[in-house]
Design a protein around this motif. Sequence first.
Motif, PDB file in Angstrom:
ATOM      1  N   VAL A 168       0.835  -1.206   0.000  1.00  0.00           N
ATOM      2  CA  VAL A 168       0.000   0.000   0.000  1.00  0.00           C
ATOM      3  C   VAL A 168       0.865   1.250   0.000  1.00  0.00           C
ATOM      4  CG1 VAL A 168      -1.696   1.334   1.328  1.00  0.00           C
ATOM      5  CG2 VAL A 168      -1.968  -1.135   1.096  1.00  0.00           C
ATOM      6  N   LEU A 169       1.951   1.217   0.769  1.00  0.00           N
ATOM      7  CA  LEU A 169       2.839   2.383   0.824  1.00  0.00           C
ATOM      8  C   LEU A 169       3.454   2.665  -0.541  1.00  0.00           C
ATOM      9  CD1 LEU A 169       4.192   4.557   2.566  1.00  0.00           C
ATOM     10  CD2 LEU A 169       6.056   2.941   2.978  1.00  0.00           C
ATOM     11  N   GLU A 170       3.899   1.631  -1.239  1.00  0.00           N
ATOM     12  CA  GLU A 170       4.491   1.827  -2.563  1.00  0.00           C
ATOM     13  C   GLU A 170       3.481   2.460  -3.513  1.00  0.00           C
ATOM     14  OE1 GLU A 170       6.371  -1.610  -4.203  1.00  0.00           O
ATOM     15  OE2 GLU A 170       7.554  -2.002  -2.403  1.00  0.00           O
ATOM     16  N   ALA A 171       2.256   1.931  -3.496  1.00  0.00           N
ATOM     17  CA  ALA A 171       1.220   2.467  -4.383  1.00  0.00           C
ATOM     18  C   ALA A 171       0.901   3.917  -4.046  1.00  0.00           C
ATOM     19  CB  ALA A 171      -0.042   1.610  -4.284  1.00  0.00           C
ATOM     20  N   LEU A 172       0.736   4.220  -2.758  1.00  0.00           N
ATOM     21  CA  LEU A 172       0.393   5.584  -2.337  1.00  0.00           C
ATOM     22  C   LEU A 172       1.525   6.565  -2.590  1.00  0.00           C
ATOM     23  CD1 LEU A 172      -1.539   4.965   1.010  1.00  0.00           C
ATOM     24  CD2 LEU A 172      -2.477   5.649  -1.207  1.00  0.00           C
ATOM     25  N   LEU A 173       2.766   6.102  -2.440  1.00  0.00           N
ATOM     26  CA  LEU A 173       3.907   6.979  -2.711  1.00  0.00           C
ATOM     27  C   LEU A 173       3.923   7.405  -4.178  1.00  0.00           C
ATOM     28  CD1 LEU A 173       6.880   5.417  -0.689  1.00  0.00           C
ATOM     29  CD2 LEU A 173       5.736   7.601  -0.284  1.00  0.00           C
ATOM     30  N   ILE A 174       3.695   6.449  -5.067  1.00  0.00           N
ATOM     31  CA  ILE A 174       3.707   6.776  -6.499  1.00  0.00           C
ATOM     32  C   ILE A 174       2.539   7.692  -6.855  1.00  0.00           C
ATOM     33  CG2 ILE A 174       3.505   5.820  -8.819  1.00  0.00           C
ATOM     34  CD1 ILE A 174       4.955   3.324  -7.795  1.00  0.00           C
ATOM     35  N   ILE A 175       1.335   7.381  -6.355  1.00  0.00           N
ATOM     36  CA  ILE A 175       0.175   8.240  -6.609  1.00  0.00           C
ATOM     37  C   ILE A 175       0.397   9.618  -6.003  1.00  0.00           C
ATOM     38  CG2 ILE A 175      -2.290   8.562  -6.169  1.00  0.00           C
ATOM     39  CD1 ILE A 175      -1.650   6.394  -8.206  1.00  0.00           C
ATOM     40  N   GLY A 176       0.990   9.665  -4.819  1.00  0.00           N
ATOM     41  CA  GLY A 176       1.273  10.949  -4.164  1.00  0.00           C
ATOM     42  C   GLY A 176       2.269  11.784  -4.935  1.00  0.00           C
ATOM     43  N   ILE A 177       3.311  11.131  -5.454  1.00  0.00           N
ATOM     44  CA  ILE A 177       4.318  11.832  -6.258  1.00  0.00           C
ATOM     45  C   ILE A 177       3.672  12.444  -7.499  1.00  0.00           C
ATOM     46  CG2 ILE A 177       6.319  11.473  -7.771  1.00  0.00           C
ATOM     47  CD1 ILE A 177       7.313   9.402  -5.700  1.00  0.00           C
ATOM     48  N   ILE A 178       2.804  11.668  -8.155  1.00  0.00           N
ATOM     49  CA  ILE A 178       2.129  12.157  -9.363  1.00  0.00           C
ATOM     50  C   ILE A 178       1.237  13.356  -9.045  1.00  0.00           C
ATOM     51  CG2 ILE A 178       0.409  11.580 -11.119  1.00  0.00           C
ATOM     52  CD1 ILE A 178       1.481   8.694 -11.027  1.00  0.00           C
ATOM     53  N   ASN A 179       0.411  13.237  -7.999  1.00  0.00           N
ATOM     54  CA  ASN A 179      -0.508  14.324  -7.650  1.00  0.00           C
ATOM     55  C   ASN A 179       0.230  15.582  -7.197  1.00  0.00           C
ATOM     56  OD1 ASN A 179      -2.967  13.064  -8.242  1.00  0.00           O
ATOM     57  ND2 ASN A 179      -3.043  12.044  -6.264  1.00  0.00           N
ATOM     58  N   THR A 180       1.310  15.401  -6.456  1.00  0.00           N
ATOM     59  CA  THR A 180       2.111  16.546  -6.015  1.00  0.00           C
ATOM     60  C   THR A 180       2.701  17.280  -7.214  1.00  0.00           C
ATOM     61  OG1 THR A 180       2.676  15.434  -3.937  1.00  0.00           O
ATOM     62  CG2 THR A 180       4.083  17.268  -4.614  1.00  0.00           C
ATOM     63  N   TYR A 181       3.174  16.511  -8.183  1.00  0.00           N
ATOM     64  CA  TYR A 181       3.751  17.119  -9.383  1.00  0.00           C
ATOM     65  C   TYR A 181       2.689  17.859 -10.181  1.00  0.00           C
ATOM     66  CZ  TYR A 181       6.353  17.621 -13.731  1.00  0.00           C
ATOM     67  OH  TYR A 181       6.973  18.135 -14.837  1.00  0.00           O
ATOM     68  N   LEU A 182       1.502  17.291 -10.263  1.00  0.00           N
ATOM     69  CA  LEU A 182       0.407  17.946 -10.996  1.00  0.00           C
ATOM     70  C   LEU A 182       0.051  19.282 -10.342  1.00  0.00           C
ATOM     71  CD1 LEU A 182      -1.965  14.915 -11.771  1.00  0.00           C
ATOM     72  CD2 LEU A 182      -0.495  16.143 -13.375  1.00  0.00           C
ATOM     73  N   LEU A 183       0.036  19.313  -9.025  1.00  0.00           N
ATOM     74  CA  LEU A 183      -0.266  20.563  -8.317  1.00  0.00           C
ATOM     75  C   LEU A 183       0.856  21.575  -8.512  1.00  0.00           C
ATOM     76  CD1 LEU A 183      -1.729  19.205  -4.933  1.00  0.00           C
ATOM     77  CD2 LEU A 183      -2.983  20.355  -6.780  1.00  0.00           C
ATOM     78  N   LYS A 184       2.085  21.082  -8.474  1.00  0.00           N
ATOM     79  CA  LYS A 184       3.242  21.970  -8.605  1.00  0.00           C
ATOM     80  C   LYS A 184       3.297  22.618  -9.986  1.00  0.00           C
ATOM     81  CE  LYS A 184       7.358  20.167  -8.859  1.00  0.00           C
ATOM     82  NZ  LYS A 184       8.606  19.442  -8.490  1.00  0.00           N
ATOM     83  N   THR A 185       2.816  21.906 -10.997  1.00  0.00           N
ATOM     84  CA  THR A 185       2.853  22.429 -12.366  1.00  0.00           C
ATOM     85  C   THR A 185       1.514  23.051 -12.788  1.00  0.00           C
ATOM     86  OG1 THR A 185       2.287  20.216 -13.196  1.00  0.00           O
ATOM     87  CG2 THR A 185       4.629  20.789 -13.089  1.00  0.00           C
ATOM     88  N   GLN A 186       0.674  23.355 -11.794  1.00  0.00           N
ATOM     89  CA  GLN A 186      -0.647  23.955 -12.049  1.00  0.00           C
ATOM     90  C   GLN A 186      -1.517  23.084 -12.972  1.00  0.00           C
ATOM     91  OE1 GLN A 186       2.180  26.387 -12.270  1.00  0.00           O
ATOM     92  NE2 GLN A 186       1.698  26.475 -10.084  1.00  0.00           N
ATOM     93  N   ASN A 187      -1.433  21.785 -12.766  1.00  0.00           N
ATOM     94  CA  ASN A 187      -2.260  20.855 -13.538  1.00  0.00           C
ATOM     95  C   ASN A 187      -3.116  19.992 -12.621  1.00  0.00           C
ATOM     96  OD1 ASN A 187      -1.422  21.114 -16.508  1.00  0.00           O
ATOM     97  ND2 ASN A 187       0.571  20.915 -15.492  1.00  0.00           N
ATOM     98  N   GLY A 188      -3.560  20.602 -11.530  1.00  0.00           N
ATOM     99  CA  GLY A 188      -4.354  19.869 -10.555  1.00  0.00           C
ATOM    100  C   GLY A 188      -5.659  19.317 -11.102  1.00  0.00           C
ATOM    101  N   LYS A 189      -6.105  19.855 -12.212  1.00  0.00           N
ATOM    102  CA  LYS A 189      -7.370  19.389 -12.807  1.00  0.00           C
ATOM    103  C   LYS A 189      -7.293  17.927 -13.249  1.00  0.00           C
ATOM    104  CE  LYS A 189      -6.022  21.141 -17.372  1.00  0.00           C
ATOM    105  NZ  LYS A 189      -6.359  22.049 -18.480  1.00  0.00           N
TER     106      LYS A 189
END
Length: 320
Positions: free
Chosen positions: A13-34
């Motif tokens: 679960v941690l591996e899956a959440l880390l990868i999903i978290g990394i993706i979502n954080t990057y989307l927010l950082k690049t103003q692509n939260g949509k």
Amino acid sequence: MEVQALLITFREVLEALLIIGIINTYLLKTQNGKYKKYIWLGAGLAVVASIAVAFLFQVVFTGFAAMGSEIYLKIGIMLVSSILLTQMVFWMASHSKDIKKNMEGKMDKFISTGNVAGMIIHSFLVVLREGIETVFFFAAITGGDIGAALEGWGAITGALIAATLSYLLFKGTMSIPLKTFFKVTGVFIVLIAAGLFVQAISMMQDIKVIGSVVPHLYNLTWLLPEHPIDHAHFVRDTGLTPVFSGDIGIFLKALFGYSSMPSLEEVVAYLGYFLVIYLLINVKSTSAVPARAKQRSETQEKEAFHQTEKKKQNIVSDIN
């Protein structure tokens, strides 16, 4: 079984959440939260698919049990799980430092092309891989009763700890070197894999698939029986009480494959497993040294080239 389920669920679960978290954080950082909703959609579909795989797996196992062949399926599951667990540890150890970079690179491609389907499929496959591995490992540690592992406190606790840790990491309230973290948890996973491997050897000897030169290399029942039944039999036959309870033995057997009366082949297999792990680590470390030296050499060459070019430009500038 519960401790095994906790460690496996926590890790997966941690591996899956880390990868999903990394993706979502990057989307927010690049103003692509949509695009976050598409990432979570893929992850959600993967969870549903994993449950379906667990159900299908249980149906198949029940079919084998009806034919009286479940023992062979159990042995196969244990052997394959041992290999997969070991591979999982090595893969994460070598890729943990590159996960962030790789995920961000893939998201850049999806964002630049507006590939929403690609985002959904990518997050789906990332989580599905962890889900299928969890189903397989649960089948190995429970002897095929996946439902028992899913309903126990171990799986639930492991998932909750993983979710909490992921939340703290991405909120910035906790900082843990992931490489070190995965190394520590990897040690326990490797011990579980070794235990499954040895238990598979023991089961094959029980059904006479393989023989044994020395059926009982030593007997530690007086010290630590591997099961409460062995504890009771020892007390009945000798009038003495073992140093440690059989409840401890059954816990260690479930977690690490402990046996109070192992065969020669079990001991050789157990020690051989760790010898192979040791050799793999050393080979990897040895091969990594030339790679780092080559990288340093290339960097130095590039720096020397840039310095030479800079000097040429300065000379030309002085002449002009």
